[in-house]
Design a protein around this motif. Structure first.
Motif, PDB file in Angstrom:
ATOM      1  N   GLU A  63      75.878  67.969  66.521  1.00 12.40           N
ATOM      2  CA  GLU A  63      76.324  66.981  65.540  1.00 12.40           C
ATOM      3  C   GLU A  63      77.831  66.760  65.618  1.00 12.40           C
ATOM      4  OE1 GLU A  63      74.964  65.256  62.771  1.00 12.40           O
ATOM      5  OE2 GLU A  63      73.017  65.596  63.693  1.00 12.40           O
ATOM      6  N   GLY A  64      78.234  65.528  65.391  1.00 11.84           N
ATOM      7  CA  GLY A  64      79.645  65.199  65.337  1.00 11.84           C
ATOM      8  C   GLY A  64      80.116  65.088  63.898  1.00 11.84           C
ATOM      9  N   ARG A  65      81.401  64.878  63.729  1.00  8.05           N
ATOM     10  CA  ARG A  65      81.979  64.701  62.399  1.00  8.05           C
ATOM     11  C   ARG A  65      82.601  63.315  62.327  1.00  8.05           C
ATOM     12  NH1 ARG A  65      86.072  69.327  61.035  1.00  8.05           N
ATOM     13  NH2 ARG A  65      86.509  67.747  59.479  1.00  8.05           N
ATOM     14  N   LEU A  77      84.397  58.979  65.052  1.00  7.83           N
ATOM     15  CA  LEU A  77      83.391  60.007  65.290  1.00  7.83           C
ATOM     16  C   LEU A  77      83.939  61.022  66.289  1.00  7.83           C
ATOM     17  CD1 LEU A  77      80.490  61.108  64.982  1.00  7.83           C
ATOM     18  CD2 LEU A  77      79.872  59.647  66.916  1.00  7.83           C
ATOM     19  N   LEU A  78      84.001  62.273  65.874  1.00  6.94           N
ATOM     20  CA  LEU A  78      84.423  63.359  66.755  1.00  6.94           C
ATOM     21  C   LEU A  78      83.185  64.161  67.134  1.00  6.94           C
ATOM     22  CD1 LEU A  78      87.645  64.693  65.001  1.00  6.94           C
ATOM     23  CD2 LEU A  78      87.482  63.217  66.990  1.00  6.94           C
ATOM     24  N   LYS A  79      82.859  64.177  68.448  1.00  8.07           N
ATOM     25  CA  LYS A  79      81.698  64.929  68.915  1.00  8.07           C
ATOM     26  C   LYS A  79      82.170  66.057  69.820  1.00  8.07           C
ATOM     27  CE  LYS A  79      77.918  63.592  69.997  1.00  8.07           C
ATOM     28  NZ  LYS A  79      76.535  63.420  69.913  1.00  8.07           N
ATOM     29  N   THR A  81      81.987  68.592  72.971  1.00  8.47           N
ATOM     30  CA  THR A  81      81.460  68.460  74.329  1.00  8.47           C
ATOM     31  C   THR A  81      81.264  69.849  74.939  1.00  8.47           C
ATOM     32  OG1 THR A  81      83.635  68.412  75.391  1.00  8.47           O
ATOM     33  CG2 THR A  81      82.740  66.301  74.649  1.00  8.47           C
TER      34      THR A  81
END
Length: 113
Positions: A63-65, A77-79, A81
């Motif tokens: 999940e991203g934030r 959106l920060l995902k 990796t």
């Protein structure tokens, strides 16, 4: 010097473990030269590639934030990796490692070791 970010360090570790497993497997079958080492390199590439593929897929699917910029109201959106190894994203190593294993195995089989 080894350069990695995030979980990219798993790439060489998976190759080392896969090499150990393939050496044990090829030795147990008693494959003759040059086929034994060739099969070992091919099996190493395939095992490590599969391990890297499934690990990178699991790490990249987290999940991203969503962050909100207060000034512009823009959502970002920060995902997370899986990282990188020698500046190449980990997910691409899942395809590079098997190709290298197949090429080295083919060279071992055709040149006689």
């Amino acid at each position: 010097m080894i350069i990695w970010s995030g979980w990219g360090l798993l790439v060489p570790l998976y190759v080392i473990v896969a090499f150990g497993v393939s050496i044990v497997g090829v030795t147990a079958t008693g494959a003759p030269d040059p086929w034994g080492p060739a099969i070992g390199f091919i099996l190493t590439g395939l095992l490590a590639g599969a391990a890297i593929f499934f690990t990178a897929r699991a790490l990249d699917s987290r999940e991203g934030r969503v962050l909100l910029d207060e000034k512009t109201g823009e959502r970002v959106l920060l995902k997370p990796t899986a990282g990188s190894f020698f500046f190449v994203p980990t997910r691409y190593w899942a395809f590079i490692v098997p190709v290298v294993g197949l090429v080295l195995g083919g060279l071992m089989a055709t040149t006689g070791g």
